[in-house]
Design an enzyme around this catalytic site. Structure first.
Site, PDB file in Angstrom:
ATOM      1  N   GLY A  53       0.776  -1.239   0.000  1.00  0.00           N
ATOM      2  CA  GLY A  53       0.000   0.000   0.000  1.00  0.00           C
ATOM      3  C   GLY A  53       0.805   1.286   0.000  1.00  0.00           C
ATOM      4  N   GLU A 107       3.945   4.172   5.973  1.00  0.00           N
ATOM      5  CA  GLU A 107       2.692   3.413   5.901  1.00  0.00           C
ATOM      6  C   GLU A 107       1.700   4.132   4.990  1.00  0.00           C
ATOM      7  OE1 GLU A 107       0.859   0.991   6.395  1.00  0.00           O
ATOM      8  OE2 GLU A 107       1.466  -0.188   8.130  1.00  0.00           O
ATOM      9  N   ASP A 108       0.817   3.383   4.369  1.00  0.00           N
ATOM     10  CA  ASP A 108      -0.262   4.013   3.595  1.00  0.00           C
ATOM     11  C   ASP A 108      -1.335   4.562   4.529  1.00  0.00           C
ATOM     12  OD1 ASP A 108      -0.987   1.444   4.413  1.00  0.00           O
ATOM     13  OD2 ASP A 108      -1.869   0.863   2.493  1.00  0.00           O
ATOM     14  N   ASP A 111      -5.217   2.427  10.735  1.00  0.00           N
ATOM     15  CA  ASP A 111      -6.647   2.273  10.996  1.00  0.00           C
ATOM     16  C   ASP A 111      -6.800   1.858  12.470  1.00  0.00           C
ATOM     17  OD1 ASP A 111      -9.297   1.453  10.994  1.00  0.00           O
ATOM     18  OD2 ASP A 111      -9.157   0.216   9.210  1.00  0.00           O
ATOM     19  N   LYS A 139      -7.017   7.059  10.341  1.00  0.00           N
ATOM     20  CA  LYS A 139      -8.429   7.087  10.745  1.00  0.00           C
ATOM     21  C   LYS A 139      -8.416   7.307  12.253  1.00  0.00           C
ATOM     22  CE  LYS A 139      -9.943   3.876   7.111  1.00  0.00           C
ATOM     23  NZ  LYS A 139     -10.468   2.512   6.847  1.00  0.00           N
ATOM     24  N   PHE A 160     -14.084   3.266   4.230  1.00  0.00           N
ATOM     25  CA  PHE A 160     -13.147   2.454   3.453  1.00  0.00           C
ATOM     26  C   PHE A 160     -12.783   3.182   2.159  1.00  0.00           C
ATOM     27  CE2 PHE A 160     -11.748  -0.813   0.507  1.00  0.00           C
ATOM     28  CZ  PHE A 160     -10.774  -1.425   1.282  1.00  0.00           C
ATOM     29  N   ILE A 161     -11.485   3.345   1.937  1.00  0.00           N
ATOM     30  CA  ILE A 161     -11.026   4.106   0.770  1.00  0.00           C
ATOM     31  C   ILE A 161     -10.074   3.261  -0.099  1.00  0.00           C
ATOM     32  CG2 ILE A 161     -11.285   6.403   1.798  1.00  0.00           C
ATOM     33  CD1 ILE A 161      -7.945   5.697   1.898  1.00  0.00           C
ATOM     34  N   ASP A 167      -5.789  -0.501  -1.744  1.00  0.00           N
ATOM     35  CA  ASP A 167      -6.556  -1.437  -2.570  1.00  0.00           C
ATOM     36  C   ASP A 167      -7.856  -1.894  -1.930  1.00  0.00           C
ATOM     37  OD1 ASP A 167      -5.034  -2.954  -0.548  1.00  0.00           O
ATOM     38  OD2 ASP A 167      -5.938  -4.695  -1.520  1.00  0.00           O
ATOM     39  N   ARG A 173      -5.112   0.172  -6.661  1.00  0.00           N
ATOM     40  CA  ARG A 173      -3.855   0.797  -6.212  1.00  0.00           C
ATOM     41  C   ARG A 173      -3.356   1.845  -7.198  1.00  0.00           C
ATOM     42  NH1 ARG A 173      -2.123  -2.222  -1.832  1.00  0.00           N
ATOM     43  NH2 ARG A 173      -2.374  -4.473  -1.920  1.00  0.00           N
TER      44      ARG A 173
HETATM   45  P1  IMP Z   1      -4.579  -1.496  10.883  1.00  0.00           P
HETATM   46  O1  IMP Z   1      -3.685  -2.633  11.282  1.00  0.00           O
HETATM   47  O2  IMP Z   1      -6.018  -1.728  11.266  1.00  0.00           O
HETATM   48  O3  IMP Z   1      -4.084  -0.139  11.339  1.00  0.00           O
HETATM   49  O4  IMP Z   1      -4.662  -1.489   9.319  1.00  0.00           O
HETATM   50  C1  IMP Z   1      -3.617  -1.081   8.540  1.00  0.00           C
HETATM   51  C2  IMP Z   1      -3.669  -1.691   7.153  1.00  0.00           C
HETATM   52  O5  IMP Z   1      -5.005  -2.032   6.764  1.00  0.00           O
HETATM   53  C3  IMP Z   1      -3.204  -0.683   6.140  1.00  0.00           C
HETATM   54  O6  IMP Z   1      -1.822  -0.736   5.951  1.00  0.00           O
HETATM   55  C4  IMP Z   1      -3.992  -1.085   4.905  1.00  0.00           C
HETATM   56  O7  IMP Z   1      -3.303  -2.097   4.200  1.00  0.00           O
HETATM   57  C5  IMP Z   1      -5.282  -1.642   5.438  1.00  0.00           C
HETATM   58  N1  IMP Z   1      -6.367  -0.634   5.436  1.00  0.00           N
HETATM   59  C6  IMP Z   1      -6.893   0.013   6.492  1.00  0.00           C
HETATM   60  N2  IMP Z   1      -7.883   0.847   6.127  1.00  0.00           N
HETATM   61  C7  IMP Z   1      -7.982   0.742   4.784  1.00  0.00           C
HETATM   62  C8  IMP Z   1      -8.834   1.386   3.803  1.00  0.00           C
HETATM   63  O8  IMP Z   1      -9.707   2.234   4.078  1.00  0.00           O
HETATM   64  N3  IMP Z   1      -8.616   1.006   2.510  1.00  0.00           N
HETATM   65  C9  IMP Z   1      -7.681   0.075   2.142  1.00  0.00           C
HETATM   66  N4  IMP Z   1      -6.872  -0.525   3.023  1.00  0.00           N
HETATM   67  C10 IMP Z   1      -7.023  -0.205   4.334  1.00  0.00           C
HETATM   68 MG    MG Z   2      -0.880  -1.610   4.096  1.00  0.00          MG
END
Ligand code: IMP
Ligand code: MG
Length: 183
Positions: A53, A107-108, A111, A139, A160-161, A167, A173
């Site tokens: 990402g 990081e992309d 969340d 987020k 969700f984006i 992706d 992507r």
């Molecule tokens: P976390 O572990 O919940 O913080 O999630 C992080 C990972 O989840 C990111 O690096 C993304 O790969 C994926 N992710 C979280 N939110 C989104 C979204 O809105 N769209 C696409 N991928 C997401």
């Molecule tokens: Mg990611």
């Protein structure tokens, strides 16, 4: 008519245009160039791009960064479809020889923060000198972890984006703007 795209079974609508993303990246790059001005060829910053990402974000940062830097990558995953599973899998491990290094994790999106917590834990085990987080998106309504997020380009609501590297089940992507799920 509002621009919409379709990926797999879902429709997404335009959310953040590319020029706004680029402006936010300019601001982050300026801060990085200030904060890491002391890096040298002998002691470069190690940028770790989290695959897949963050590829586009890391590339855009690289074009703007002026201090000595080494580029590495790793891949942790938690997402399936449009939701975090909470279980972190290491698909590509961290690079070796990180001991004593200054690390910048790119990081992309952050969340729930499960991924970044796992990443920071692994970096600690590698005995890095300093580890900072540089994420394109956050987020903040969802994030409830203690890991400090040093550089956040944009804060977004809990939607969700896709696009700009992010992706939906591997598609989207390559879209240069960010789109949000149309519910
Ligand atoms: P976390 O572990 O919940 O913080 O999630 C992080 C990972 O989840 C990111 O690096 C993304 O790969 C994926 N992710 C979280 N939110 C989104 C979204 O809105 N769209 C696409 N991928 C997401
Ligand atoms: Mg990611």
């Amino acid at each position: 008519m509002e621009h919409k795209i379709r990926l797999h079974d879902k429709t997404f609508k335009m959310f953040i245009p590319n020029e706004d993303i680029e402006k936010a990246i300019d601001a982050v790059a300026e801060r990085l160039n200030r904060d890491y001005a002391g890096a040298t060829d002998e002691d470069p910053v190690v940028m770790i791009c989290t695959l897949n990402g963050a590829i586009i974000y890391a590339a855009e940062l690289l074009k703007r960064i002026q201090f000595p830097l080494v580029l590495k990558a790793c891949k942790l995953s938690s997402y399936v479809g449009t939701a975090s599973t909470g279980v972190i899998k290491t698909e590509v491990p961290l690079p070796s020889h990180l001991e004593g290094k200054r690390v910048l994790v790119v990081e992309d999106i952050v969340d729930t923060g499960n991924t970044i917590v796992a990443m920071m834990q692994q970096l600690k085990e590698h005995k890095v000198k300093d580890a900072r987080v540089c994420t394109l998106l956050l987020k903040s309504e969802v994030y409830d972890k203690d890991v400090k997020l040093d550089y956040v380009a944009m804060d977004i609501p809990n939607r969700f984006i896709v696009g700009f590297g992010l992706d939906y089940d591997e598609l989207g992507r390559n879209i240069k703007d960010i789109y949000v799920l149309d519910e």
